[in-house]
Enzyme design. Structure first.
Site, PDB file in Angstrom:
ATOM      1  CB  VAL A 127      -0.975   0.038   1.202  1.00 19.34           C
ATOM      2  CG1 VAL A 127      -2.020  -1.060   1.091  1.00 19.34           C
ATOM      3  CG2 VAL A 127      -0.233  -0.043   2.512  1.00 19.34           C
ATOM      4  CB  SER A 128       0.563   4.467  -1.657  1.00 16.44           C
ATOM      5  OG  SER A 128       0.493   3.819  -2.899  1.00 16.44           O
ATOM      6  CB  THR A 129      -0.337   6.378   2.725  1.00 17.84           C
ATOM      7  OG1 THR A 129      -1.675   5.877   2.712  1.00 17.84           O
ATOM      8  CG2 THR A 129      -0.122   7.256   1.510  1.00 17.84           C
TER       9      THR A 129
END
Length: 182
Positions: free
Chosen positions: A9-11
């Site tokens: 996931v990005s964050t």
């Protein structure tokens, strides 16, 4: 032959649980995960670990192609690296694998779509920031360093190394803050 899952996931406020559950349901014996942007491979240590340990006949499994990366060239390079090791890539949604020639074509198209989607996201974000600036509600990003504290410590005669430790940043960042003040 091992099935190795990779989740990303990005964050930090996004949740990996859905991806991890899908990878477990697919029978992945080993699953590596990380919370980092997929825009490039920089800093993606878990992906590097997976690639380093892939062996001939192994299968790298991701839930969606954009979890592997959002740059077409990078995704194609990852697929190529898997193939050079005699390993395969399988994407769960939509179910596509590099075990067949058609899978390569579909993955190339999906990689281009992921890259295009990333460009759209950045464009919408830029537009939203510009609108917020026009509306006077944009305050900028959250300050990560207490600039006032850096300046106070410098005025008190504290050295750059000690200031950096006190505010948890690098000396270079301290110098950048102090540069305009001098």
């Amino acid at each position: 032959m091992a099935r190795i899952g990779y989740a990303r996931v990005s964050t930090t406020d996004q949740d990996l649980e859905t991806q991890l559950a899908k990878l477990k349901a697919e029978g992945c014996e080993v699953i590596r995960s990380e919370k980092i942007s997929g825009g490039s491979r920089d800093g993606r240590t878990e992906l590097a670990t997976v690639l380093a340990f892939l062996r001939s006949g192994d299968e790298l499994v991701v839930t969606r192609l954009d979890r592997l990366g959002r740059d077409t060239r990078d995704v194609l390079n990852l697929i190529y690296e898997c193939e050079q090791k005699g390993a395969f890539l399988t994407v769960i949604d939509p179910h596509v694998s590099t075990r067949g020639e058609m899978g390569h074509i579909v993955l190339t198209v999906l990689g281009m779509v992921a890259q295009m989607e990333r460009r759209f996201i950045k464009e919408r974000q830029r537009d939203g920031i510009e609108q917020a600036k026009r509306d006077g509600v944009y305050k900028g990003g959250k300050a990560r360093i207490d600039y006032q504290r850096v300046l106070e410590l410098a005025r008190a005669g504290v050295g750059a190394s000690e200031i950096a430790k006190a505010v948890n940043c690098s000396r270079m960042q301290v110098y950048r803050i102090l540069q305009p003040a001098t």
